[in-house]
Design an enzyme around this catalytic site. Structure first.
Site, short mmCIF file in Angstrom:
data_model
loop_
_atom_site.label_atom_id
_atom_site.label_comp_id
_atom_site.label_asym_id
_atom_site.label_seq_id
_atom_site.Cartn_x
_atom_site.Cartn_y
_atom_site.Cartn_z
N ASP A 105 21.96 93.14 -26.69
CA ASP A 105 21.67 92.02 -27.52
C ASP A 105 21.74 90.60 -26.69
O ASP A 105 22.36 90.80 -25.63
CB ASP A 105 22.46 92.35 -29.13
N GLY A 106 20.50 90.14 -27.32
CA GLY A 106 19.94 88.28 -26.49
C GLY A 106 19.07 88.08 -25.82
O GLY A 106 18.83 86.89 -25.38
N ASN A 107 18.38 88.96 -25.48
CA ASN A 107 17.81 89.13 -24.57
C ASN A 107 16.44 87.94 -25.16
O ASN A 107 15.99 87.13 -24.56
CB ASN A 107 16.15 90.55 -24.91
N THR A 160 15.81 102.09 -35.19
CA THR A 160 14.70 102.98 -36.17
C THR A 160 14.72 101.30 -36.86
O THR A 160 12.93 101.64 -37.68
CB THR A 160 15.08 104.17 -36.93
N ASN A 189 13.93 98.41 -35.57
CA ASN A 189 12.78 98.11 -34.70
C ASN A 189 11.90 97.63 -34.95
O ASN A 189 10.64 96.18 -34.17
CB ASN A 189 13.86 97.74 -33.34
N TRP A 190 10.72 98.52 -35.44
CA TRP A 190 9.49 98.48 -35.75
C TRP A 190 9.18 97.19 -37.14
O TRP A 190 8.12 97.33 -37.15
CB TRP A 190 9.36 99.95 -36.76
N ARG A 201 29.45 95.27 -26.57
CA ARG A 201 28.32 94.45 -27.16
C ARG A 201 28.00 93.48 -27.12
O ARG A 201 29.19 92.30 -27.12
CB ARG A 201 28.70 95.19 -29.32
N SER A 258 25.20 98.65 -36.14
CA SER A 258 23.86 98.15 -36.33
C SER A 258 23.44 99.84 -35.98
O SER A 258 22.46 99.92 -35.30
CB SER A 258 23.20 97.18 -35.39
C1 FPP Z 1 17.77 92.97 -27.40
O1 FPP Z 1 17.22 91.88 -27.55
C2 FPP Z 1 17.16 94.15 -26.96
C3 FPP Z 1 16.13 95.24 -27.37
C4 FPP Z 1 15.49 95.19 -28.14
C5 FPP Z 1 15.57 95.39 -25.91
C6 FPP Z 1 16.03 95.83 -24.32
C7 FPP Z 1 15.44 96.91 -24.16
C8 FPP Z 1 15.49 96.94 -22.66
C9 FPP Z 1 16.30 96.19 -21.29
C10 FPP Z 1 14.23 97.60 -21.65
C11 FPP Z 1 14.72 98.72 -22.03
C12 FPP Z 1 14.19 100.21 -21.17
C13 FPP Z 1 14.24 101.39 -20.88
C14 FPP Z 1 12.82 102.29 -20.55
C15 FPP Z 1 15.34 101.80 -19.84
P1 FPP Z 1 17.16 90.77 -28.79
O2 FPP Z 1 15.06 90.85 -28.99
O3 FPP Z 1 17.49 91.76 -30.10
O4 FPP Z 1 16.95 90.14 -28.39
P2 FPP Z 1 17.81 88.48 -29.79
O5 FPP Z 1 18.98 89.10 -31.03
O6 FPP Z 1 18.43 87.55 -28.82
O7 FPP Z 1 16.64 88.35 -30.72
#
Ligand code: FPP
Length: 265
Positions: free
Chosen positions: A35-37, A81, A83-84, A203, A211
Site C-alpha cells: 500500500d502507498g504507491n 476486486t 480496485n475496478w 502491510r 482489506s
Molecule cells: C497500492 O498503492 C498498490 C497497487 C494498487 C498496485 C501495486 C502493483 C504493483 C506494485 C505491480 C505488481 C505487478 C506485477 C505484475 C508483479 P495505492 O495506489 O493503493 O496507494 P495509495 O493508497 O497511497 O493511493
C-alpha cells in the site's frame, strides 16, 4: 543489461541474511499488502502512475531478498476486486503495467527458478494479460525456487464464495459427501490450494486493515504494519518485519509451552 530490466539490480550478488535473524525461524510464507504507491507519488508531486512504477521496483527487490534469504513463498496483493472502482485511466495503466512487467521479467524469473502464479478471478482480466499469465505459469511451474504469487482481481470473500460453489457442485454431482467437508477439503478449493498458509502479513503505509486479503489463509498469521510507503520498502524494512516476526510467540490458540500459565488454573 539495464538496471531495471532484470528482477535484481545485480544478478550476481546474493544478499546475505541480516545478522541477528534466526535462519531456522524465518516465516515460510510472507504475504504483503503493498500500500502507498499513490501517496508516495503525491508526496513528490508526481503522477500516481510513477508511484506504481516505483512499486514494481520495490517488489523486485523484495522478491530477490526473500529468495536469497530462503523464504519459500511470497504472495502480494496487486489488484483487488474493489480496485475496478478506481478511475478508468488508473485501472488501464495498472493492467498495462502488469503486462509489461510480466513480459520484461519472465526471463529473469525463469533464470532465478522462481515459480510464478496469479491468484484471483482471472477471467475478467484483459485477454493479453490472461495469455501472459498462462505462459508464465506454464513456463515456471516446475521451478524449485521461491513461489511468487500475485493476487490480481483477488477478493477474499469472492474466493470463499467460489470455493463454496465448487464444493456444492461436487456434492450435487455425487462426488462429495457434504458431511466429509472439512478444513482441508475446503482449503483445497481455494486459489492457494498448493500453498502453506502465510506466517507473516506485512502491510505498508500504516493502514491497519486486512482489506479482503486472504481471509481464510491469514487465520494465524502474525501481522506487521509499517508506516513505510510501498515504493520505499527495502532491505531494512523487510529485515525489521522479520525481527518483529521473530519476537512474537506463536501459540495457534494454545498456551505458550515455555510459560507458567499452565500451572495457574
Ligand atoms: C497500492 O498503492 C498498490 C497497487 C494498487 C498496485 C501495486 C502493483 C504493483 C506494485 C505491480 C505488481 C505487478 C506485477 C505484475 C508483479 P495505492 O495506489 O493503493 O496507494 P495509495 O493508497 O497511497 O493511493
Amino acid at each position: 543489461m539495464s538496471r531495471t530490466s532484470a528482477i535484481t539490480t545485480d544478478q550476481t550478488k546474493v544478499c546475505t541474511l541480516p545478522t541477528g535473524l534466526d535462519k531456522g525461524r524465518l516465516p515460510s510464507h510472507i504475504a504483503v499488502i503493498m500500500d502507498g504507491n499513490g501517496r508516495w507519488a503525491k508526496s513528490r508531486g508526481l503522477p500516481r502512475a510513477l508511484g506504481h512504477r516505483a512499486g514494481v521496483e520495490a517488489l523486485k527487490t523484495t522478491l530477490r531478498l526473500c529468495s536469497d534469504w530462503g523464504i519459500k513463498a511470497l504472495t502480494v496483493y496487486a489488484f483487488s476486486t474493489e480496485n475496478w472502482s478506481r478511475p478508468e485511466d488508473e485501472v488501464n495503466f495498472l493492467m498495462a503495467l502488469f503486462e509489461r512487467v510480466l513480459q520484461n521479467e519472465l526471463e529473469s524469473l525463469q533464470n532465478e527458478k522462481v515459480r510464478i502464479n496469479f491468484l484471483g478471478d482471472l477471467d475478467s482480466l484483459p485477454r493479453r494479460l490472461q495469455q501472459l499469465i498462462e505462459e508464465a505459469r506454464n513456463l515456471t511451474a516446475m521451478n524449485k525456487g521461491i513461489s511468487f504469487n500475485v493476487c490480481t482481481n483477488y477478493g477474499g470473500r469472492r474466493e470463499l464464495v467460489l470455493a463454496a460453489q465448487k464444493l456444492a457442485k461436487r456434492s450435487l454431482n455425487g462426488d462429495l459427501d457434504p458431511d466429509m467437508i472439512d478444513e482441508n477439503i475446503f482449503a483445497s478449493e481455494l486459489f492457494t490450494a498448493s500453498l502453506v498458509d502465510p506466517d507473516l502479513l506485512i502491510r505498508t503505509s500504516g493502514e491497519r486493515r486486512i482489506s479482503n486479503f486472504l481471509l481464510w489463509q491469514l487465520a494465524y498469521a502474525e501481522i506487521h504494519v509499517t508506516d513505510v510507503l510501498w515504493p520505499d520498502f527495502d532491505e531494512q524494512a523487510l529485515s525489521k518485519a522479520l525481527f518483529d516476526y521473530q519476537s512474537r510467540c506463536r501459540r495457534f490458540g494454545g498456551l505458550d509451552p515455555m510459560s507458567s500459565e499452565h500451572h495457574h488454573l
